[in-house]
Design a protein around this motif. Structure first.
Motif, short mmCIF file in Angstrom:
data_model
loop_
_atom_site.label_atom_id
_atom_site.label_comp_id
_atom_site.label_asym_id
_atom_site.label_seq_id
_atom_site.Cartn_x
_atom_site.Cartn_y
_atom_site.Cartn_z
N PRO A 99 -17.81 -36.10 7.63
CA PRO A 99 -18.77 -37.20 7.40
C PRO A 99 -18.17 -38.58 7.62
CG PRO A 99 -18.04 -36.26 5.32
CD PRO A 99 -17.52 -35.36 6.40
N TYR A 100 -16.85 -38.68 7.68
CA TYR A 100 -16.20 -39.98 7.88
C TYR A 100 -15.69 -40.15 9.31
CZ TYR A 100 -16.52 -39.94 2.85
OH TYR A 100 -17.00 -39.87 1.58
N GLU A 101 -16.09 -39.25 10.19
CA GLU A 101 -15.73 -39.40 11.59
C GLU A 101 -16.31 -40.71 12.13
OE1 GLU A 101 -16.70 -37.07 15.81
OE2 GLU A 101 -17.03 -36.08 13.87
N PRO A 155 -23.44 -40.69 12.13
CA PRO A 155 -24.65 -41.14 11.44
C PRO A 155 -24.60 -40.76 9.96
CG PRO A 155 -25.22 -40.09 13.51
CD PRO A 155 -23.75 -39.84 13.29
N ALA A 156 -25.43 -41.42 9.18
CA ALA A 156 -25.32 -41.32 7.72
C ALA A 156 -25.72 -39.96 7.17
CB ALA A 156 -26.17 -42.41 7.07
N ARG A 208 -15.56 -45.01 1.29
CA ARG A 208 -14.37 -44.17 1.31
C ARG A 208 -13.47 -44.54 2.49
NH1 ARG A 208 -15.84 -42.93 -3.20
NH2 ARG A 208 -16.37 -40.84 -3.96
N VAL A 209 -14.05 -45.16 3.51
CA VAL A 209 -13.32 -45.50 4.72
C VAL A 209 -12.66 -46.86 4.60
CG1 VAL A 209 -13.52 -45.92 7.21
CG2 VAL A 209 -14.87 -44.11 6.13
#
Length: 262
Positions: free
Chosen positions: A74-76, A80-81, A209-210
């Motif tokens: 999900p943090y790639e 998209p969200a 988180r990023v």
């Protein structure tokens, strides 16, 4: 939370980064689609396998087992969200405490989460430092109206998603009709088949988180304190709405809250 042109530009840049609309020129995409089917009916059906028994598993004859699952981070970068579709749309009407600003906007991060008390959540992208007009008004006044969107004003509701500077009311852009409420000062959408007067209970801000220190979202928990339902969609007991009336959103058909309906 002072508002200025630079803040508005930052909000627009944030929307571009999220990439909610993958279509580019949506009007071109829309033009390629079949015509609207006037009179298409809502209907209830049996399940795909009405004779299903406990332990039988999926109803697709094993088709699911022919396809592998792909891992997704999900943090790639550029991811998209979300992939959760469809989602009910929260059409939120707000008013600043002093009445100088009104806002009307759709939000796809929304859901009903409890029946007693009736509780709803609305998720706003961005933190309080870049608060959307709707969130700014909601926190300022502590009130809002949640309107359920139906077919007969889809285009108008979609028009309200424009990134307008604070103080510019989306009501005039949509042509929809504001109507007074009983317990809140924000207006309900008169065209809506179902609307909920809401009081803000609490908010929670979330950090990326990023990018540590960057606030990426605010969750608002809202209590429904009064309901409005169109009479031709309401049953005699006033606890269910008929989804066949002007294609009421399915979520409306199951709202059975222990509260008076205005």
């Amino acid at each position: 939370m002072a508002s200025n042109g630079n803040q508005h530009d930052q909000m627009m840049d944030s929307e571009k980064h999220v990439q909610r609309n993958p279509h580019g020129n949506f009007k071109e995409v829309e033009a390629s689609r079949p015509e609207w089917r006037e009179g298409a009916k809502w209907e209830f059906t049996k399940t795909r396998m009405p004779d299903w028994k406990p332990g039988m598993g999926a109803n697709d004859g094993g088709e699911w087992n022919k396809h592998r699952h792909v891992e997704i981070d999900p943090y790639e970068d550029g991811r998209p969200a979300t992939a959760i579709v469809p989602r009910p749309i929260g059409f939120v009407s707000t008013r600043s405490k002093d009445g100088s600003s009104t806002n009307l906007a759709p939000y796809s991060y929304t859901q009903v989460i409890n029946h007693d008390p009736p509780l709803f959540v609305v998720g706003y992208s961005g933190g309080f430092d870049k608060a959307k007009d709707s969130l700014r008004n909601l926190v300022d006044s502590g009130e809002c109206v949640l309107n359920i969107i139906s077919e007969h004003y889809l285009e108008a509701a979609n028009a309200s998603s424009v990134n307008a500077p604070y103080g510019v009311s989306e009501w005039s852009l949509t042509g929809l009709t504001p109507a007074s409420c009983k317990h809140v000062k924000a207006s309900q959408v008169a065209e809506a088949i179902f609307s909920v007067e809401g009081k803000l209970l609490e908010t929670k801000e979330y950090e990326s988180r990023v990018t540590p220190g960057k606030m990426t979202g605010v969750l608002a928990i809202i209590e429904g304190v009064h309901f409005w339902a169109r009479e031709d969609a309401l049953n005699d007991d006033r606890n269910q709405l008929d989804p066949t009336v002007r294609s009421v959103h399915p979520i409306e058909a199951v709202l059975q809250f222990p509260a008076d309906i205005g």
